[in-house]
Design a protein around this motif. Structure first.
Motif, PDB file in Angstrom:
ATOM      1  N   GLU A 153      -9.015  -6.420  -2.797  1.00 31.03           N
ATOM      2  CA  GLU A 153      -8.204  -6.665  -3.985  1.00 31.03           C
ATOM      3  C   GLU A 153      -8.551  -8.056  -4.503  1.00 31.03           C
ATOM      4  OE1 GLU A 153      -3.657  -6.359  -5.650  1.00 31.03           O
ATOM      5  OE2 GLU A 153      -4.035  -6.055  -3.525  1.00 31.03           O
ATOM      6  N   TYR A 166     -16.252  -3.374 -17.333  1.00 29.88           N
ATOM      7  CA  TYR A 166     -15.694  -3.407 -15.981  1.00 29.88           C
ATOM      8  C   TYR A 166     -15.303  -4.836 -15.602  1.00 29.88           C
ATOM      9  CZ  TYR A 166     -14.848  -2.277 -11.131  1.00 29.88           C
ATOM     10  OH  TYR A 166     -14.241  -2.099  -9.911  1.00 29.88           O
ATOM     11  N   HIS A 192     -12.073  -5.517 -17.198  1.00 25.95           N
ATOM     12  CA  HIS A 192     -10.988  -4.849 -16.461  1.00 25.95           C
ATOM     13  C   HIS A 192     -10.611  -5.632 -15.204  1.00 25.95           C
ATOM     14  CE1 HIS A 192     -10.447  -1.185 -18.781  1.00 25.95           C
ATOM     15  NE2 HIS A 192     -11.760  -1.043 -18.834  1.00 25.95           N
ATOM     16  N   LEU A 193     -11.603  -6.169 -14.504  1.00 31.35           N
ATOM     17  CA  LEU A 193     -11.308  -6.974 -13.314  1.00 31.35           C
ATOM     18  C   LEU A 193     -10.534  -8.233 -13.702  1.00 31.35           C
ATOM     19  CD1 LEU A 193     -14.641  -6.765 -11.291  1.00 31.35           C
ATOM     20  CD2 LEU A 193     -12.458  -5.696 -10.695  1.00 31.35           C
ATOM     21  N   THR A 224      -6.619  -4.716 -14.825  1.00 31.29           N
ATOM     22  CA  THR A 224      -6.589  -3.260 -14.954  1.00 31.29           C
ATOM     23  C   THR A 224      -7.258  -2.620 -13.740  1.00 31.29           C
ATOM     24  OG1 THR A 224      -6.714  -3.469 -17.340  1.00 31.29           O
ATOM     25  CG2 THR A 224      -7.212  -1.326 -16.446  1.00 31.29           C
ATOM     26  N   ARG A 225      -8.303  -3.252 -13.264  1.00 31.42           N
ATOM     27  CA  ARG A 225      -8.981  -2.852 -12.020  1.00 31.42           C
ATOM     28  C   ARG A 225      -8.869  -4.015 -11.060  1.00 31.42           C
ATOM     29  NH1 ARG A 225     -11.708   2.220 -11.693  1.00 31.42           N
ATOM     30  NH2 ARG A 225     -11.823   2.974 -13.817  1.00 31.42           N
ATOM     31  N   ARG A 226      -8.549  -3.699  -9.802  1.00 30.81           N
ATOM     32  CA  ARG A 226      -8.399  -4.773  -8.824  1.00 30.81           C
ATOM     33  C   ARG A 226      -9.132  -4.520  -7.522  1.00 30.81           C
ATOM     34  NH1 ARG A 226      -2.139  -5.506  -8.592  1.00 30.81           N
ATOM     35  NH2 ARG A 226      -2.120  -3.526  -9.646  1.00 30.81           N
ATOM     36  N   HIS A 227      -9.759  -3.357  -7.381  1.00 33.79           N
ATOM     37  CA  HIS A 227     -10.377  -2.981  -6.104  1.00 33.79           C
ATOM     38  C   HIS A 227     -11.839  -2.573  -6.279  1.00 33.79           C
ATOM     39  CE1 HIS A 227      -6.530  -2.999  -3.966  1.00 33.79           C
ATOM     40  NE2 HIS A 227      -6.021  -2.533  -5.094  1.00 33.79           N
ATOM     41  N   PRO A 228     -12.737  -3.544  -6.489  1.00 30.73           N
ATOM     42  CA  PRO A 228     -14.155  -3.173  -6.601  1.00 30.73           C
ATOM     43  C   PRO A 228     -14.690  -2.697  -5.257  1.00 30.73           C
ATOM     44  CG  PRO A 228     -13.929  -5.544  -6.539  1.00 30.73           C
ATOM     45  CD  PRO A 228     -12.534  -4.983  -6.613  1.00 30.73           C
TER      46      PRO A 228
END
Length: 87
Positions: A8, A38, A41-42, A46-50
């Motif tokens: 995360e 992307y 988003h990080l 919006t995205r937290r788990h690459p």
């Protein structure tokens, strides 16, 4: 079924590190091997788990530490009541 390991990340830290490195989102995305969208988003959460591979590429491109990029669970907003008040 086994879930793959993910990390995360802290979007604010990613943005700050990217800006300190003098990179645009497009430049960072190219270095990491992903899209500008992307990265956006990080950064905005919006995205937290690459994936582990993407996380390592991101950390390497930004020359940042795990302590800087990984999100630490938030602290409670207040301390627990003193023991004598709980008993």
């Amino acid at each position: 079924m086994h879930q793959p390991t993910t990390f995360e990340v802290d979007g604010d830290a990613i943005r700050e590190e990217r800006m300190q490195a003098g990179l645009s989102r497009v430049e960072l995305a190219r270095q990491v091997g992903t899209s500008r969208r992307y990265i956006c988003h990080l950064e905005n959460g919006t995205r937290r788990h690459p994936s582990p591979e993407l996380y390592i590429a991101l950390r390497t491109a930004l020359k940042a530490t795990d302590e800087r990029l990984r999100r630490i669970p938030p602290r409670p907003t207040e301390d627990p009541p003193p023991r004598h008040e709980r008993d």
